[in-house]
Design an enzyme around this catalytic site. Structure first.
Site, PDB file in Angstrom:
ATOM      1  N   LYS A  93       0.852  -1.197   0.000  1.00  0.00           N
ATOM      2  CA  LYS A  93       0.000   0.000   0.000  1.00  0.00           C
ATOM      3  C   LYS A  93       0.882   1.239   0.000  1.00  0.00           C
ATOM      4  CE  LYS A  93      -4.011  -1.764   2.628  1.00  0.00           C
ATOM      5  NZ  LYS A  93      -5.027  -1.652   1.573  1.00  0.00           N
ATOM      6  N   ARG A 100     -10.052 -11.721   2.184  1.00  0.00           N
ATOM      7  CA  ARG A 100     -10.921 -12.791   1.661  1.00  0.00           C
ATOM      8  C   ARG A 100     -10.242 -14.151   1.762  1.00  0.00           C
ATOM      9  NH1 ARG A 100     -11.403  -9.698  -3.973  1.00  0.00           N
ATOM     10  NH2 ARG A 100     -11.139  -7.960  -2.526  1.00  0.00           N
TER      11      ARG A 100
HETATM   12  N1  BES Z   1      -8.130  -3.788   4.281  1.00  0.00           N
HETATM   13  C1  BES Z   1      -8.334  -3.420   2.941  1.00  0.00           C
HETATM   14  C2  BES Z   1      -9.662  -2.733   2.690  1.00  0.00           C
HETATM   15  C3  BES Z   1      -9.890  -1.407   3.385  1.00  0.00           C
HETATM   16  C4  BES Z   1      -9.644  -0.222   2.736  1.00  0.00           C
HETATM   17  C5  BES Z   1     -10.417  -1.369   4.653  1.00  0.00           C
HETATM   18  C6  BES Z   1      -9.903   0.982   3.361  1.00  0.00           C
HETATM   19  C7  BES Z   1     -10.669  -0.158   5.289  1.00  0.00           C
HETATM   20  C8  BES Z   1     -10.418   1.012   4.638  1.00  0.00           C
HETATM   21  C9  BES Z   1      -8.291  -4.661   2.035  1.00  0.00           C
HETATM   22  O1  BES Z   1      -7.492  -5.701   2.475  1.00  0.00           O
HETATM   23  C10 BES Z   1      -7.744  -4.214   0.719  1.00  0.00           C
HETATM   24  O2  BES Z   1      -6.650  -3.750   0.683  1.00  0.00           O
HETATM   25  N2  BES Z   1      -8.548  -4.376  -0.323  1.00  0.00           N
HETATM   26  C11 BES Z   1      -8.155  -3.987  -1.634  1.00  0.00           C
HETATM   27  C12 BES Z   1      -8.666  -5.038  -2.580  1.00  0.00           C
HETATM   28  C13 BES Z   1      -8.144  -4.887  -3.979  1.00  0.00           C
HETATM   29  C14 BES Z   1      -6.669  -5.174  -4.038  1.00  0.00           C
HETATM   30  C15 BES Z   1      -8.899  -5.843  -4.862  1.00  0.00           C
HETATM   31  C16 BES Z   1      -8.795  -2.637  -1.932  1.00  0.00           C
HETATM   32  O3  BES Z   1      -9.907  -2.387  -1.500  1.00  0.00           O
HETATM   33  O4  BES Z   1      -8.142  -1.813  -2.573  1.00  0.00           O
HETATM   34 ZN    ZN Z   2      -5.440  -5.509   1.877  1.00  0.00          ZN
END
Ligand code: BES
Ligand code: ZN
Ligand code: ZN
Length: 469
Positions: A252, A326
């Protein structure tokens, strides 16, 4: 916080009285109090709170006058939350809420609302900046003492969750999550924790893969609450417990990572509900399942292109290591599918797409079980926590088609929270199931709706309400 109900305003000399009204000329107020409210420009709007000397009002030492546009539960809850925040700022330790015209539901709304606003996570602040909040809360009204008991249970559960979510990742990691669960064990709650060897033995390869890049070993936690009387229904609550989500090798950005200690919000909610169960004593068997991991970027992190053979036997192609929740949930859902429960509900800070779609107030609800959706929506309506049903169409399943394995872990840019939910559905069998994406509602990046920044404990009350229904 100790909560009592009493039916008169006797013995409130050491208390700040909290009263709800829409106008400064309220007949209950003395002329002095009315004049003071005018000086402070009290307009009676929901959310406005004025602190004033009591001038003898309700035998109290001072008053908090909270505006309300009407006496609907939601309005009272918002007003009470604002008053709870103000009481904390004022340094009040004893508050008496004047609620003589309120029924049990209104009384519960003001008690839980007040406590939500009174909460602070300030244990890392300098001693002189820490505040202790209200210690003794009295509801002056004509409701049963049971309301105080129920409010206490819900407040304790919610605050337990908020403390876990707010706790920094150096303090809250998989083993300390497991310890928090063990601390809840008693004669009605059993806690089972699987460490890494056992995870291997049980083929929990989604959990293992996500956690393998971390120096904090992963845990799987299974809590079981058994009622003292025969269980009316059996349910499982499943929580995403990513105690820190750096994104793994699909790292990230710094900004995107800043609040990722909140990524165990789903698990925090499950533990919060268990904190409440002991006091609520529902005649329901409740299982709590948590996959606790840290998603880090390291030499031994799982990789893009990896093909994982999950607990269920399905294989998953990893296209993005940041879609880790997931994978963790998939193994927990496969485990939960074997418990023979009537309903399984998972909670996860699963997708950024959910925040884009619904913002912070709403939890996204996904399920093809009409009756379960209705039950959860009704419970949320009672607690005032926002919930919004999203579609779960088979039509979109093809977005998860994989080249080499059975399924891939991302669907693409479109319908991000829906494809995430569809992915989860692949690991549920023979159980009525709902998925709650709490990515927006579990944690606020900035103060909103009289909730300060940070963990909200959202859905603890709704799930308790659902369990009791
Ligand atoms: N933990 C994050 C989702 C999230 C984002 C929670 C903002 C709370 C606030 C999750 O693990 C994630 O990073 N999801 C990705 C999925 C993508 C790579 C398909 C996302 O939402 O960008
Ligand atoms: Zn994530
Ligand atoms: Zn995550």
């Amino acid at each position: 916080m100790n909560i009592f109900v009493q039916d008169t305003t006797e013995n409130l000399e050491k208390y700040t009285a909290l009263t709800f009204t829409s106008n400064a000329e309220d007949q209950e107020f003395s002329k002095n109090l009315q004049d003071t409210l005018h000086v402070y420009k009290f307009a009676g709007k929901t959310g406005q709170v004025v602190t004033a000397p009591s001038f003898g009002f309700a035998n109290s030492s001072s008053v908090l006058v909270a505006g309300v546009n009407n006496t609907e539960k939601d309005t009272l809850r918002i007003a009470a939350r604002a008053a709870g925040t103000q009481a904390r700022k004022n340094g009040c330790s004893n508050v008496a809420i004047l609620a003589s015209g309120f029924d049990e539901e209104q009384a519960l709304a003001v008690l839980t609302g007040f406590a939500a606003g009174n909460y602070r996570f300030d244990k890392y602040k300098a001693q002189e900046k820490r505040t202790s909040g209200v210690q003794s809360l009295i509801l002056v009204g004509n409701v049963d003492q049971g309301v105080a008991k129920k409010a206490t249970a819900l407040i304790n559960g919610r605050n337990f969750c908020r403390d876990l979510v707010n706790g920094p990742p150096a303090e809250i990691y998989p083993e300390t999550m497991a310890q928090a669960a063990r601390d809840l064990a008693n004669d009605q709650i059993d806690v089972l924790v699987w460490e890494e060897d056992k995870l291997q033995e049980e083929n929990m390869n989604g959990i293992i893969a996500v956690g393998q890049g971390s120096s904090n070993p992963s845990r799987f936690i299974h809590l079981t609450y058994k009622p003292k009387t025969p269980a009316r229904k059996k349910i499982a609550l499943v929580g995403k417990g990513v105690t820190f989500d750096a994104g793994g090798l699909s790292l990230k950005t710094s900004g995107g990572m800043l609040n990722m200690r909140c990524d165990m919000g789903g698990a925090g909610t499950v533990l919060g509900v268990f904190r409440s169960l002991v006091e609520l004593q529902p005649d329901v068997e409740v299982h709590g399942l948590v996959g606790a991991v840290e998603n880090m970027c390291a030499a031994n992190s799982y990789k893009l292109g990896d093909i994982l053979t999950m607990k269920s036997g399905k294989t998953v192609e990893v296209h993005n290591t940041d879609a880790e929740g997931r994978l963790v949930l998939a193994d927990c859902l496969a485990y939960g599918s074997k418990l023979g429960v009537d309903y399984m509900v998972d909670l996860a800070t699963l997708t950024g797409a959910c925040v884009v779609a619904l913002g912070n107030h709403y939890t996204a609800l996904f399920s093809n079980e009409e009756d379960l959706c209705l039950q959860l929506q009704t419970a949320a309506q009672n607690t005032g926590e926002g919930i919004w049903r999203m579609p779960l169409p088979d039509l979109y399943k093809s977005m998860l088609s994989a080249e080499w394995g059975d399924i891939k872990n991302v669907g693409g840019r479109a319908a991000g929270s829906i494809t995430a939910a569809l992915f989860l559905s692949e690991f549920v069998s023979n159980t009525k199931w709902a998925h709650l994406d709490v990515a927006g509602s579990a944690f606020y990046d900035s103060p909103f709706h009289h909730f300060e920044k940070g963990g909200t404990g959202s859905m603890v009350e709704t799930l308790c309400e659902w369990i009791l229904s």
